[in-house]
Write a protein that holds these residues in place. Sequence first.
Motif, PDB file in Angstrom:
ATOM      1  N   ALA A 167      24.318   8.555   4.562  1.00 42.24           N
ATOM      2  CA  ALA A 167      24.698   7.665   3.461  1.00 42.24           C
ATOM      3  C   ALA A 167      23.845   6.409   3.428  1.00 42.24           C
ATOM      4  O   ALA A 167      24.069   5.513   2.616  1.00 42.24           O
ATOM      5  N   GLY A 168      22.836   6.328   4.319  1.00 44.20           N
ATOM      6  CA  GLY A 168      21.909   5.215   4.285  1.00 44.20           C
ATOM      7  C   GLY A 168      22.359   3.960   5.003  1.00 44.20           C
ATOM      8  O   GLY A 168      21.918   2.858   4.659  1.00 44.20           O
ATOM      9  N   TYR A 169      23.218   4.092   6.014  1.00 42.23           N
ATOM     10  CA  TYR A 169      23.650   2.936   6.803  1.00 42.23           C
ATOM     11  C   TYR A 169      23.084   3.015   8.216  1.00 42.23           C
ATOM     12  O   TYR A 169      22.770   4.091   8.717  1.00 42.23           O
ATOM     13  N   TYR A 170      22.982   1.836   8.852  1.00 44.39           N
ATOM     14  CA  TYR A 170      22.424   1.750  10.196  1.00 44.39           C
ATOM     15  C   TYR A 170      23.487   1.219  11.158  1.00 44.39           C
ATOM     16  O   TYR A 170      23.947   0.080  11.016  1.00 44.39           O
ATOM     17  N   PHE A 171      23.882   2.049  12.097  1.00 50.91           N
ATOM     18  CA  PHE A 171      24.871   1.643  13.087  1.00 50.91           C
ATOM     19  C   PHE A 171      24.237   1.761  14.473  1.00 50.91           C
ATOM     20  O   PHE A 171      24.028   2.860  14.970  1.00 50.91           O
ATOM     21  N   GLY A 172      23.918   0.642  15.063  1.00 47.39           N
ATOM     22  CA  GLY A 172      23.258   0.660  16.358  1.00 47.39           C
ATOM     23  C   GLY A 172      22.979  -0.751  16.833  1.00 47.39           C
ATOM     24  O   GLY A 172      23.395  -1.741  16.227  1.00 47.39           O
ATOM     25  N   LYS A 173      22.243  -0.850  17.927  1.00 47.57           N
ATOM     26  CA  LYS A 173      21.923  -2.143  18.525  1.00 47.57           C
ATOM     27  C   LYS A 173      20.796  -2.823  17.770  1.00 47.57           C
ATOM     28  O   LYS A 173      19.807  -2.194  17.403  1.00 47.57           O
ATOM     29  N   ARG A 174      20.944  -4.131  17.557  1.00 49.21           N
ATOM     30  CA  ARG A 174      19.887  -4.890  16.907  1.00 49.21           C
ATOM     31  C   ARG A 174      18.877  -5.348  17.951  1.00 49.21           C
ATOM     32  O   ARG A 174      19.248  -5.790  19.045  1.00 49.21           O
ATOM     33  N   VAL A 175      17.605  -5.246  17.611  1.00 51.61           N
ATOM     34  CA  VAL A 175      16.528  -5.618  18.527  1.00 51.61           C
ATOM     35  C   VAL A 175      15.686  -6.724  17.878  1.00 51.61           C
ATOM     36  O   VAL A 175      15.305  -6.630  16.711  1.00 51.61           O
ATOM     37  N   ASP A 176      15.429  -7.778  18.646  1.00 44.89           N
ATOM     38  CA  ASP A 176      14.492  -8.820  18.236  1.00 44.89           C
ATOM     39  C   ASP A 176      13.145  -8.478  18.866  1.00 44.89           C
ATOM     40  O   ASP A 176      13.008  -8.458  20.087  1.00 44.89           O
ATOM     41  N   MET A 177      12.157  -8.228  18.048  1.00 47.88           N
ATOM     42  CA  MET A 177      10.867  -7.738  18.531  1.00 47.88           C
ATOM     43  C   MET A 177       9.986  -8.874  19.034  1.00 47.88           C
ATOM     44  O   MET A 177       9.803  -9.884  18.343  1.00 47.88           O
ATOM     45  N   PRO A 178       9.417  -8.753  20.240  1.00 52.16           N
ATOM     46  CA  PRO A 178       8.511  -9.784  20.759  1.00 52.16           C
ATOM     47  C   PRO A 178       7.271  -9.942  19.881  1.00 52.16           C
ATOM     48  O   PRO A 178       6.803  -8.985  19.262  1.00 52.16           O
ATOM     49  N   GLN A 179       6.738 -11.164  19.844  1.00 51.18           N
ATOM     50  CA  GLN A 179       5.583 -11.473  18.994  1.00 51.18           C
ATOM     51  C   GLN A 179       4.392 -10.568  19.293  1.00 51.18           C
ATOM     52  O   GLN A 179       3.718 -10.085  18.380  1.00 51.18           O
ATOM     53  N   ALA A 180       4.121 -10.321  20.570  1.00 50.46           N
ATOM     54  CA  ALA A 180       2.971  -9.494  20.935  1.00 50.46           C
ATOM     55  C   ALA A 180       3.114  -8.073  20.399  1.00 50.46           C
ATOM     56  O   ALA A 180       2.147  -7.467  19.937  1.00 50.46           O
ATOM     57  N   ASP A 181       4.338  -7.539  20.434  1.00 54.15           N
ATOM     58  CA  ASP A 181       4.569  -6.186  19.932  1.00 54.15           C
ATOM     59  C   ASP A 181       4.447  -6.130  18.404  1.00 54.15           C
ATOM     60  O   ASP A 181       3.989  -5.139  17.838  1.00 54.15           O
TER      61      ASP A 181
END
Length: 213
Positions: free
Chosen positions: A159-173
Amino acid sequence: MAAAKRQLFKLFRVSRKLALLSGGFLFVLGASGTAALVFAPANMIPGFQEETRGHCKTVYQSEFRRGKEKRLIAVISGNDLDPKDRVKTGLRVARHLSETINPDLVIVQVADHRGPATRAELRGSAIGAEIVYAPVPTRSLAVSQPWEVRYVNTVPTSAGYYFGKRVDMPQADIEALAHEIELIEGCDGDLVDEDAKAVAAGGHGEPAKPAGH
């Protein structure tokens, strides 16, 4: 004997799919808190089709001001399943909007093409990634570095929803992933159907946040 082997192979295939669906993408290494982002290859996700990666369409776009800053927010819907591809699409569109409209700050939120389509519903678990880009960080009070990326570490539901852990991506990545983008361009769906782009004049609302923010 051959029939028994075939039956065993079928059972192995099912368990392999379940393992892929239940596997995580984020592994925390050591006591320092350093996070290594490990993305599952898109072609390992059941139902993935290589040729559909990277397509998107603008659902909502608005320019507004915060003091002297010119800011732009865009919500796009796409069909990327893999979190890495979802982020790459958002990075590509953010760069394109920055280079064509020249705001001080660009915010791109990525939704799934099967999810909600109205502005009021495009928030929370309907947002799978958020990309914030300031070409010159000193011109914006919102950030201290060029990129900020947050994404929900899962594939979207049917149905187009996201259920999971939120990740803050490091600047280098983020920068490493941005270097993989071969062509900076907007959403291909906008070129096919210009009426699909809902542009609101003078919007002043804060952008919605990904699930878990």
